[in-house]
Design a protein around this motif. Sequence first.
Motif, short mmCIF file in Angstrom:
data_model
loop_
_atom_site.label_atom_id
_atom_site.label_comp_id
_atom_site.label_asym_id
_atom_site.label_seq_id
_atom_site.Cartn_x
_atom_site.Cartn_y
_atom_site.Cartn_z
N LEU A 20 0.82 -1.21 0.00
CA LEU A 20 0.00 0.00 0.00
C LEU A 20 0.86 1.26 0.00
O LEU A 20 1.96 1.29 0.54
CB LEU A 20 -0.92 0.02 1.22
N SER A 21 0.33 2.32 -0.60
CA SER A 21 1.02 3.60 -0.60
C SER A 21 0.89 4.25 0.77
O SER A 21 0.09 3.83 1.62
CB SER A 21 0.41 4.53 -1.66
N ASP A 22 1.67 5.31 0.99
CA ASP A 22 1.59 6.02 2.27
C ASP A 22 0.19 6.58 2.50
O ASP A 22 -0.32 6.55 3.63
CB ASP A 22 2.62 7.15 2.30
N ASP A 23 -0.42 7.10 1.45
CA ASP A 23 -1.78 7.65 1.59
C ASP A 23 -2.79 6.56 1.95
O ASP A 23 -3.67 6.77 2.79
CB ASP A 23 -2.21 8.34 0.29
N ASP A 24 -2.64 5.38 1.31
CA ASP A 24 -3.55 4.27 1.61
C ASP A 24 -3.35 3.76 3.03
O ASP A 24 -4.32 3.41 3.72
CB ASP A 24 -3.36 3.13 0.61
N LEU A 25 -2.10 3.72 3.48
CA LEU A 25 -1.82 3.31 4.86
C LEU A 25 -2.43 4.29 5.85
O LEU A 25 -2.94 3.89 6.91
CB LEU A 25 -0.31 3.20 5.09
N ALA A 26 -2.38 5.57 5.51
CA ALA A 26 -2.99 6.59 6.38
C ALA A 26 -4.49 6.38 6.49
O ALA A 26 -5.08 6.50 7.57
CB ALA A 26 -2.67 7.98 5.86
N ARG A 27 -5.13 6.04 5.35
CA ARG A 27 -6.57 5.76 5.38
C ARG A 27 -6.87 4.52 6.20
O ARG A 27 -7.85 4.46 6.95
CB ARG A 27 -7.10 5.62 3.95
N LEU A 28 -6.02 3.50 6.02
CA LEU A 28 -6.19 2.26 6.78
C LEU A 28 -6.06 2.52 8.27
O LEU A 28 -6.82 1.97 9.08
CB LEU A 28 -5.17 1.23 6.31
N ALA A 29 -5.11 3.36 8.65
CA ALA A 29 -4.90 3.67 10.06
C ALA A 29 -6.15 4.31 10.68
O ALA A 29 -6.43 4.11 11.87
CB ALA A 29 -3.70 4.60 10.22
N ASN A 30 -6.90 5.04 9.88
CA ASN A 30 -8.12 5.67 10.38
C ASN A 30 -9.30 4.72 10.43
O ASN A 30 -10.29 4.98 11.12
CB ASN A 30 -8.47 6.89 9.52
N ILE A 31 -9.21 3.60 9.68
CA ILE A 31 -10.29 2.62 9.66
C ILE A 31 -10.28 1.75 10.92
O ILE A 31 -11.31 1.46 11.52
CB ILE A 31 -10.19 1.72 8.42
N GLY A 32 -9.06 1.35 11.32
CA GLY A 32 -8.94 0.44 12.45
C GLY A 32 -8.80 1.17 13.78
O GLY A 32 -8.81 2.40 13.85
N SER A 33 -8.67 0.38 14.84
CA SER A 33 -8.52 0.95 16.18
C SER A 33 -7.61 0.05 17.01
O SER A 33 -7.45 -1.13 16.72
CB SER A 33 -9.88 1.09 16.87
#
Length: 230
Positions: A20-33
């Motif tokens: 995943l790209s850095d932007d996609d990882l940032a989105r993923l980080a906001n999805i999980g907890s």
Amino acid sequence: MQNSKTDSIFLRQVSIFGGLSDDDLARLANIGSRKSFPKGSIIVMEAEAGAAMFTIISGKVKVVRSDGEGREVILSILSDSDVFGELSLLDGHVRSASVVAITATEVFVIHRQDFMHLLHTFPSISIALLGILANRMRKADSQIKNLSLKGAEERVASVLLQLAEEVGRVKQGKVIIDDLPVQQDLANMAGTSRETFSRMLHTFIRDKELHLEGNALIINSYENFREKHR
């Protein structure tokens, strides 16, 4: 914001998210907890409905199944950056095993709806998951072979090699297994009695293949031990 940035850095180290790209990882980080579990707590219960996938941020867990008499068999030990709980999300069945915290453990949780969306959005995650599942199938085949075809010495050695692969630290040709599980758990993994496991372990120590330092087991020459006992 700081937690999301920290989670993005952590998720970069997880194999299934490596594409995943850095932007996609940032989105993923906001999805999980994040969620924390004390030592000994049950994170996932065998036979319950699967609602989430977990990635270990820190700590160590054991994947276990129980037989009809309540005896526990450890299937695997997982640590930092390992994932679990994905199988029941993929097939819709109940959990196939329990997961118990061996140490205080922090995990990153992705719930089922978000997880399924990720698989559709990022094919690289699906491909990486196939690799993980294939590796676990190979380990399961190896465990079946160990229990059905090998003698006690080989079964005990195979369990130690499995632990070395899963949670061992390499240092100058040696492999250190910290926080060794109790011998009854190890004996269950090997399909032997605790007394037999203890006897085999002390044979390896006598032959200077292993030694103990507190609750840590050290394989003195990992390559030699693996070549002799694989």
